[in-house]
Write an enzyme that holds these catalytic residues in place. Structure first.
Site, PDB file in Angstrom:
ATOM      1  N   ARG A   1     -67.429 -17.136   2.814  1.00 25.86           N
ATOM      2  CA  ARG A   1     -67.103 -18.508   2.459  1.00 25.86           C
ATOM      3  C   ARG A   1     -65.636 -18.719   2.833  1.00 25.86           C
ATOM      4  O   ARG A   1     -64.944 -17.793   3.217  1.00 25.86           O
ATOM      5  CB  ARG A   1     -67.375 -18.769   0.976  1.00 25.86           C
TER       6      ARG A   1
ATOM      7  N   ALA B   1     -63.379 -21.943   4.848  1.00 28.67           N
ATOM      8  CA  ALA B   1     -63.644 -22.616   6.123  1.00 28.67           C
ATOM      9  C   ALA B   1     -63.394 -21.732   7.353  1.00 28.67           C
ATOM     10  O   ALA B   1     -64.261 -21.625   8.232  1.00 28.67           O
ATOM     11  CB  ALA B   1     -62.829 -23.911   6.184  1.00 28.67           C
TER      12      ALA B   1
ATOM     13  N   ASP C   1     -61.051 -27.816   3.879  1.00 30.58           N
ATOM     14  CA  ASP C   1     -62.286 -27.623   4.644  1.00 30.58           C
ATOM     15  C   ASP C   1     -62.377 -28.582   5.813  1.00 30.58           C
ATOM     16  O   ASP C   1     -63.082 -28.327   6.786  1.00 30.58           O
ATOM     17  CB  ASP C   1     -63.504 -27.763   3.728  1.00 30.58           C
TER      18      ASP C   1
HETATM   19  O1  MRU Z   1     -67.200 -23.390  -0.957  1.00 25.98           O
HETATM   20  P1  MRU Z   1     -66.133 -22.501  -0.414  1.00 25.98           P
HETATM   21  O2  MRU Z   1     -65.783 -21.361  -1.299  1.00 25.98           O
HETATM   22  O3  MRU Z   1     -66.410 -22.078   1.009  1.00 25.98           O
HETATM   23  O4  MRU Z   1     -64.863 -23.451  -0.354  1.00 25.98           O
HETATM   24  C1  MRU Z   1     -63.650 -22.940   0.105  1.00 25.98           C
HETATM   25  C2  MRU Z   1     -62.528 -23.885  -0.005  1.00 25.98           C
HETATM   26  O5  MRU Z   1     -62.675 -24.989  -0.465  1.00 25.98           O
HETATM   27  C3  MRU Z   1     -61.223 -23.439   0.560  1.00 25.98           C
HETATM   28  O6  MRU Z   1     -60.162 -24.007  -0.151  1.00 25.98           O
HETATM   29  C4  MRU Z   1     -61.130 -23.887   2.030  1.00 25.98           C
HETATM   30  O7  MRU Z   1     -62.263 -23.508   2.728  1.00 25.98           O
HETATM   31  C5  MRU Z   1     -59.936 -23.342   2.695  1.00 25.98           C
HETATM   32  S1  MRU Z   1     -60.123 -21.624   3.013  1.00 25.98           S
HETATM   33  C6  MRU Z   1     -58.772 -21.050   3.837  1.00 25.98           C
END
Ligand code: MRU
Length: 362
Positions: free
Chosen positions: A53, A55, A241
């Site tokens: 998980r 982004a 994201d």
């Molecule tokens: O649902 P997730 O855990 O994938 O969400 C992750 C986030 O919201 C992070 O803050 C975002 O992806 C930035 S990661 C460097």
């Protein structure tokens, strides 16, 4: 970053075995377990089920997933079908779409017999770029943190939300990269880590900060407001994201509330993200698709039982109506600045285009 003192990336490629390994983040912080991924379907499942998980890591995993898909059949049909499957796994993080578009663009020009080898190479390039870009974000963010430190001359209290650290990328992280840079430079940094219900990504942040020896305190999401109000936070840094062309930011649900409370109390609110998170084709936050996830993520609470065995408790009956939006949008006006691998800019179309002038030509 280090695990038990050993420098480790979150994804290990094994091109000779036509496979790669990932850390199963659904088992952290209680167990560190690597998963061997050898098929397109396993890669797609890993992204959808959030074994990987964050982004940037989603994007890199999808790139390697595409390489896996081309092992026995690298026809146009297979390429398009595999990309479509991977694209369908999670809608909000634009890095997924960016990485797949980049892979398809490179591969579609090649004859099918050259595609599989080229896919492994391109995925590795994307992974290496992620590491370099996140390190650069750390250096730019460190400049901002040094300024805050000089002004106040005491411990530097950073608040973050979700996990935008090493675990969410191939290495270093985005929001946490400046934190690691500050800690390594000897700045007295402390991090307020919000739990991030319902998936509790804050616990991942706490785990990786502990691995690196960064002082931190975990808080319930609802405690953020009082800490911001009482002057216990010097800056909020979060990841993203998707950042729209006007500077609106989609990030983990709960981010917007921190931005509001930060603005009300004059606390700078920074968003750290690499180029792959910027969506110049998306005009504003209203156009960003927000993922709605299964309600059981909210109805069930995961942890260790009294014997230390992983278990889940029902906090609501299965029939209870719940809403589970996974992200929210913070309007650009609440974002003090965006920190990217190219530098620090205002969260606005002009600010972003000043860092990425090539986008104004397209
Ligand atoms: O649902 P997730 O855990 O994938 O969400 C992750 C986030 O919201 C992070 O803050 C975002 O992806 C930035 S990661 C460097």
């Amino acid at each position: 970053m280090n695990i038990d003192g050993i420098p480790t990336r979150t994804l290990r490629a094994h091109p000779e075995q036509r496979a790669f390994s990932i850390i199963d983040q659904t088992r952290l912080p209680h167990a560190l377990h690597w998963v061997h991924v050898a098929t397109l379907e396993t890669a797609a499942h890993a992204i959808h089920a959030m074994q990987v998980r964050g982004a940037p890591l989603i994007g890199v995993t999808a790139a390697y997933g595409l390489a896996l898909a081309l092992a026995d059949d690298a026809s146009d049909t297979r390429l398009a079908g595999a990309a479509a499957l991977l694209r369908s796994t999670r809608p909000t993080a634009v890095n997924l779409h960016w990485a797949l578009a980049r892979m398809e663009n490179v591969l579609a020009r090649l004859p099918p017999e050259q595609r599989c080898a080229a896919a492994w190479l391109e995925a590795a390039t994307i992974a290496d770029e992620d590491v370099a870009q996140n390190a650069a974000i750390g250096r730019h963010g460190l400049g901002l943190l040094r300024q805050i430190c000089r002004r106040q001359g005491a411990a530097l209290n950073i608040m973050t939300h979700c996990n935008a650290g090493w675990l969410a990328t191939v290495d270093w992280g985005t929001a946490l990269s400046p934190v690691y840079a500050a800690h390594d430079a000897g700045l007295p940094v402390h991090v307020w880590v919000s739990e991030t219900r319902p998936r509790n990504q804050g616990l991942l942040t706490a785990w990786e900060l502990a691995q690196h020896g960064v002082p931190h305190t975990v808080i319930a999401d609802n405690a953020a407001g009082i800490l911001l109000r009482e002057g216990k936070v010097d800056a909020v840094i979060v990841g993203a994201d998707r950042i729209a062309a006007n500077g609106d930011v989609a990030n983990k649900v709960g981010t917007y509330l921190k931005a509001l409370a930060g603005a009300d109390n004059g606390i700078p609110f920074y968003v750290a993200a690499p180029r792959s998170t910027l969506d110049f084709a998306c005009p504003d936050g209203a156009a960003i698709p927000i993922e709605e996830r299964d309600g059981d993520e909210f109805r069930l609470v995961h942890g260790l039982d009294a014997r230390g065995v992983p278990s889940a408790l029902h906090q609501l009956p299965a029939a209870a109506a719940v809403a589970n939006p996974a992200f929210d949008v913070t309007p650009a006006r609440l974002v003090t600045a965006i920190i990217s691998e190219r530098g620090v800019c205002p969260a606005s179309r002009d600010g972003l285009l000043a860092l990425y002038p090539e986008e104004s030509r397209g």
